[in-house]
Design a protein around this motif. Sequence first.
Motif, PDB file in Angstrom:
ATOM      1  N   PHE A  87       0.838  -1.194   0.000  1.00 15.74           N
ATOM      2  CA  PHE A  87       0.000   0.000   0.000  1.00 15.74           C
ATOM      3  C   PHE A  87       0.879   1.251   0.000  1.00 15.74           C
ATOM      4  N   TRP A  88       0.745   2.104   1.018  1.00 15.72           N
ATOM      5  CA  TRP A  88       1.467   3.373   1.027  1.00 15.72           C
ATOM      6  C   TRP A  88       2.982   3.179   1.000  1.00 15.72           C
ATOM      7  N   ARG A 146      -1.672 -12.390  -1.116  1.00 14.16           N
ATOM      8  CA  ARG A 146      -2.764 -12.564  -2.068  1.00 14.16           C
ATOM      9  C   ARG A 146      -3.771 -11.459  -1.790  1.00 14.16           C
ATOM     10  N   LEU A 147      -3.594 -10.342  -2.478  1.00 11.85           N
ATOM     11  CA  LEU A 147      -4.366  -9.144  -2.158  1.00 11.85           C
ATOM     12  C   LEU A 147      -5.864  -9.387  -2.285  1.00 11.85           C
ATOM     13  N   ASP A 148      -6.269 -10.103  -3.342  1.00  7.73           N
ATOM     14  CA  ASP A 148      -7.693 -10.327  -3.558  1.00  7.73           C
ATOM     15  C   ASP A 148      -8.308 -11.138  -2.431  1.00  7.73           C
ATOM     16  N   ARG A 153     -11.511  -1.217  -5.882  1.00  3.86           N
ATOM     17  CA  ARG A 153     -11.667  -0.123  -6.849  1.00  3.86           C
ATOM     18  C   ARG A 153     -11.018   1.158  -6.291  1.00  3.86           C
ATOM     19  N   VAL A 154     -11.274   1.441  -5.009  1.00  6.45           N
ATOM     20  CA  VAL A 154     -10.674   2.619  -4.383  1.00  6.45           C
ATOM     21  C   VAL A 154      -9.151   2.487  -4.344  1.00  6.45           C
ATOM     22  N   LEU A 155      -8.674   1.292  -4.027  1.00  5.60           N
ATOM     23  CA  LEU A 155      -7.234   1.064  -3.929  1.00  5.60           C
ATOM     24  C   LEU A 155      -6.547   1.254  -5.281  1.00  5.60           C
ATOM     25  N   ASN A 156      -7.174   0.751  -6.337  1.00  2.00           N
ATOM     26  CA  ASN A 156      -6.609   0.943  -7.670  1.00  2.00           C
ATOM     27  C   ASN A 156      -6.573   2.420  -8.061  1.00  2.00           C
ATOM     28  N   GLY A 181      -7.903  -1.825 -15.091  1.00  2.00           N
ATOM     29  CA  GLY A 181      -8.493  -2.887 -14.277  1.00  2.00           C
ATOM     30  C   GLY A 181      -8.669  -2.432 -12.847  1.00  2.00           C
ATOM     31  N   HIS A 182      -9.550  -3.110 -12.138  1.00  2.00           N
ATOM     32  CA  HIS A 182      -9.867  -2.682 -10.773  1.00  2.00           C
ATOM     33  C   HIS A 182      -9.730  -3.810  -9.746  1.00  2.00           C
ATOM     34  N   ASP A 183      -9.290  -5.009 -10.182  1.00  2.00           N
ATOM     35  CA  ASP A 183      -9.179  -6.100  -9.213  1.00  2.00           C
ATOM     36  C   ASP A 183      -7.787  -6.138  -8.594  1.00  2.00           C
ATOM     37  N   GLY A 184      -7.554  -7.134  -7.728  1.00  3.14           N
ATOM     38  CA  GLY A 184      -6.273  -7.223  -7.043  1.00  3.14           C
ATOM     39  C   GLY A 184      -5.118  -7.510  -7.981  1.00  3.14           C
ATOM     40  N   TRP A 185      -5.361  -8.297  -9.029  1.00  2.42           N
ATOM     41  CA  TRP A 185      -4.287  -8.622  -9.959  1.00  2.42           C
ATOM     42  C   TRP A 185      -3.889  -7.412 -10.792  1.00  2.42           C
TER      43      TRP A 185
END
Length: 437
Positions: A104-105, A128-130, A145-148, A165-169
Amino acid sequence: MFGDQHAESLGGAQVSMRLQRRFLERAGHTVTVVAPAMHGPRARAAAGDSSYVDLPSIPITVDREYSMSWPGRRTDRWLDAALRRLIADTGRPPVDVVHVQADFWGAFIGYRYAQRHGIPIVHTMHNRLDVGIEATTPFPKTVLRVLNGWQRRALGRWFESTQQGHDGWAYLRRFAARADAVTAPSTHFARRLTEHGVVPGAGRVPGDGGPLGVSAPVVDVIWNGIDDDILDEVLASTGSAGGAARPASRGAVERAAGPPRFVWLGRMSPEKRLLPFLEALAASGVEAEVEVIGGGGQLRAARRLVERLRPRATVTFAGRMPYAQTLRRIAAADAVVQTSIGFETQGMTIFEAASLGTPSVISDPDLAAELGSGYWTVGGGVAPDPSVAALADALRVAASDISAGTSRVPDPTIRERFRQSSRTAAMVEVYDRATSR
């Protein structure tokens, strides 16, 4: 190294960073760890250590154990000035490589620093972020979505050319696209990363500072290791230093009389599946001594569940223990029970157990395959089986084998391959490759 949390705070990634730093320094390298400053009682643990650059931060948990630093120009300026002072005051050499061990940050700040100064990036992807976000947040798709969006904003125009894309991958792909090397702590996680296009250098083009001549980008598999010194100390205290910690047979001559001894250890949160384990233990009907090591939000629920189900096994909640003591409890056990599925990228406890000669009961077939031998699988061993019935069956088989003296035997080579000294040597090879481009 850049982390999301201070290396002296609690957590597996932080333990790994501390261990990597120590063995890199032992090998003659200079390590600086950049992470948010701590605010809780453990903040004193880092005081006076010039290898830590503690970023301005705000606490984000009630106990003030964890904190965050906001990625942006103000933090950039502060960090650049802090590292200039550190180099001037201590005579440290300039930074050769940025090793990001964050999601993250800490990752945003590390990538921004590397881009500003034209320094190669090695990114170790621990999570495994997802799966993790789905297990710990009520609205995982919204969170992703917010994280992306935050990632794109924090890293700006440097990421414009990479895929959407907006998923973890997609989130991990954007990092990997600008990295010179990506490492993973297990073969199965590296395979998943590769299958989803999370490979180093994929988004770079000639002239933008990326690595050239990368024809077949790969994810390097480098296990998180075990402290050589503590391992040797525990092996010596258990009389196992000269060979395998357990002979092939673990019959009555070798093990103390009494019921089989199982250990479950970890954070008591839903993704670790402690409560299903206790349900399966009761359903199995095995007579065993079970020690649960660790703490977390599900402790009270776990105690209540044991009181309600009244398993034939004796269950002891031992709480958190110092690392060396935990390893001794693993060495004294007949088996470690590993119940998480899909969440672990390595599964440190089963590797620690194998290093000490203790087999494991494993719910996730990906983790089992990483070990090679010395385990009982839950279900068929091909696809994950999260059912209580399958776990109960596995516990019955393990208890029967242990009592009969026909316990499973871990691969004896894991002990040496899992030592941190060997893992550090492998990581230095990655650093050399990244800096030679």
